[in-house]
Motif scaffolding. Structure first.
Motif, PDB file in Angstrom:
ATOM      1  N   UNK A  26      94.169  63.638 -25.595  1.00 10.17           N
ATOM      2  CA  UNK A  26      94.626  64.293 -26.826  1.00 10.17           C
ATOM      3  C   UNK A  26      93.425  64.410 -27.769  1.00 10.17           C
ATOM      4  N   UNK A  27      93.092  65.618 -28.215  1.00  8.16           N
ATOM      5  CA  UNK A  27      91.922  65.784 -29.071  1.00  8.16           C
ATOM      6  C   UNK A  27      91.995  64.959 -30.358  1.00  8.16           C
ATOM      7  N   UNK A 115      80.413  62.432 -38.509  1.00  5.13           N
ATOM      8  CA  UNK A 115      80.220  62.021 -37.116  1.00  5.13           C
ATOM      9  C   UNK A 115      81.108  62.836 -36.172  1.00  5.13           C
ATOM     10  N   UNK A 116      82.369  63.008 -36.530  1.00  2.00           N
ATOM     11  CA  UNK A 116      83.295  63.738 -35.676  1.00  2.00           C
ATOM     12  C   UNK A 116      82.890  65.185 -35.482  1.00  2.00           C
ATOM     13  N   UNK A 121      80.732  69.311 -32.069  1.00  3.46           N
ATOM     14  CA  UNK A 121      79.808  70.442 -31.931  1.00  3.46           C
ATOM     15  C   UNK A 121      78.974  70.287 -30.664  1.00  3.46           C
ATOM     16  N   UNK A 122      78.477  69.073 -30.418  1.00  5.71           N
ATOM     17  CA  UNK A 122      77.695  68.828 -29.207  1.00  5.71           C
ATOM     18  C   UNK A 122      78.534  69.024 -27.950  1.00  5.71           C
ATOM     19  N   UNK A 123      79.832  68.745 -28.060  1.00  3.74           N
ATOM     20  CA  UNK A 123      80.739  68.889 -26.913  1.00  3.74           C
ATOM     21  C   UNK A 123      81.214  70.330 -26.725  1.00  3.74           C
ATOM     22  N   UNK A 124      80.812  71.228 -27.608  1.00  6.12           N
ATOM     23  CA  UNK A 124      81.187  72.634 -27.469  1.00  6.12           C
ATOM     24  C   UNK A 124      82.232  73.103 -28.449  1.00  6.12           C
ATOM     25  N   UNK A 125      82.753  72.186 -29.277  1.00  7.41           N
ATOM     26  CA  UNK A 125      83.668  72.575 -30.340  1.00  7.41           C
ATOM     27  C   UNK A 125      85.141  72.593 -29.984  1.00  7.41           C
ATOM     28  N   UNK A 172      87.370  66.591 -23.267  1.00  7.60           N
ATOM     29  CA  UNK A 172      87.554  67.078 -21.904  1.00  7.60           C
ATOM     30  C   UNK A 172      88.996  66.790 -21.501  1.00  7.60           C
ATOM     31  N   UNK A 173      89.651  67.760 -20.902  1.00  8.63           N
ATOM     32  CA  UNK A 173      90.991  67.557 -20.361  1.00  8.63           C
ATOM     33  C   UNK A 173      90.845  67.436 -18.850  1.00  8.63           C
ATOM     34  N   UNK A 174      90.853  66.202 -18.368  1.00  9.79           N
ATOM     35  CA  UNK A 174      90.704  65.949 -16.941  1.00  9.79           C
ATOM     36  C   UNK A 174      92.005  65.483 -16.298  1.00  9.79           C
TER      37      UNK A 174
END
Length: 185
Positions: A26-27, A115-116, A121-125, A172-174
């Motif tokens: 869950x984001x 921080x969040x 942003x580094x994770x692609x947003x 990531x949704x794995x």
């Protein structure tokens, strides 16, 4: 009533099942909660996540409800107190990393950064959906975030730990292809 299909790792342990069904993937955008989850992933290194879940409340009590300002102020007496606490993982390097990571986390706010927002942003947003079949241990993105965190002074944030964190906080949704949570998060 038939149980819904879940990721295999979440079956058989009620605590893991509850975590899977309510939290995993869950984001999370809240900076403080993202930091807490990153710290827990660091403590999990070399152990199972179920051990961390069973001790989660003890960790919260021991680490001042994961208040970064309080954790950053921990001194040698606090480290010894934590080393004697049977409710947490008593690994000195992990405990010292958490106190240092609190300082690194606070440095974001001192620079006027969130921080969040930085991490996302580094994770692609936005959440990235895995293929639902494989579960990589790390990715190019987790390697890049790991390097960026280390540059900012974080410890115990290798690419495998970072990828597990990204899965936990929904970057990531794995979830497996047949898992009922795959399309829900």
């Amino acid at each position: 009533m038939t149980e819904p299909k879940r990721c295999r790792w979440a079956e058989g342990d009620p605590l893991m099942t509850a975590y899977h069904d309510a939290e995993w993937g869950v984001p999370v955008r809240d900076s403080r909660l993202l930091w807490e989850m990153l710290m827990l992933e660091g403590f999990q290194a070399g152990l199972s996540w179920s051990i961390i879940l069973k001790r989660r409340e003890s960790f919260r009590a021991a680490f001042a409800n994961w208040d970064p300002a309080k954790v950053a102020a921990f001194g040698p007496a606090d480290i010894e107190r934590l080393m004697a606490d049977p409710g947490i993982i008593r690994a000195r390097t992990k405990i010292e990393a958490a106190t240092g990571n609190a300082k690194a986390y606070l440095a974001f706010a001192e620079r006027g950064e969130d921080f969040g927002a930085w991490a996302w942003e580094l994770a692609g947003g936005a959440p990235v959906k895995g293929d639902g079949i494989s579960l990589p241990a790390k990715t190019e993105t987790s390697e890049a975030i790991s390097r960026a965190l280390k540059k900012r002074g974080f410890k115990f944030v290798g690419p495998v730990i970072v990828y597990a964190w990204m899965q936990a906080v929904g970057m990531v949704n794995d979830h497996a292809k047949d898992c009922f949570r795959r399309n829900a998060v």
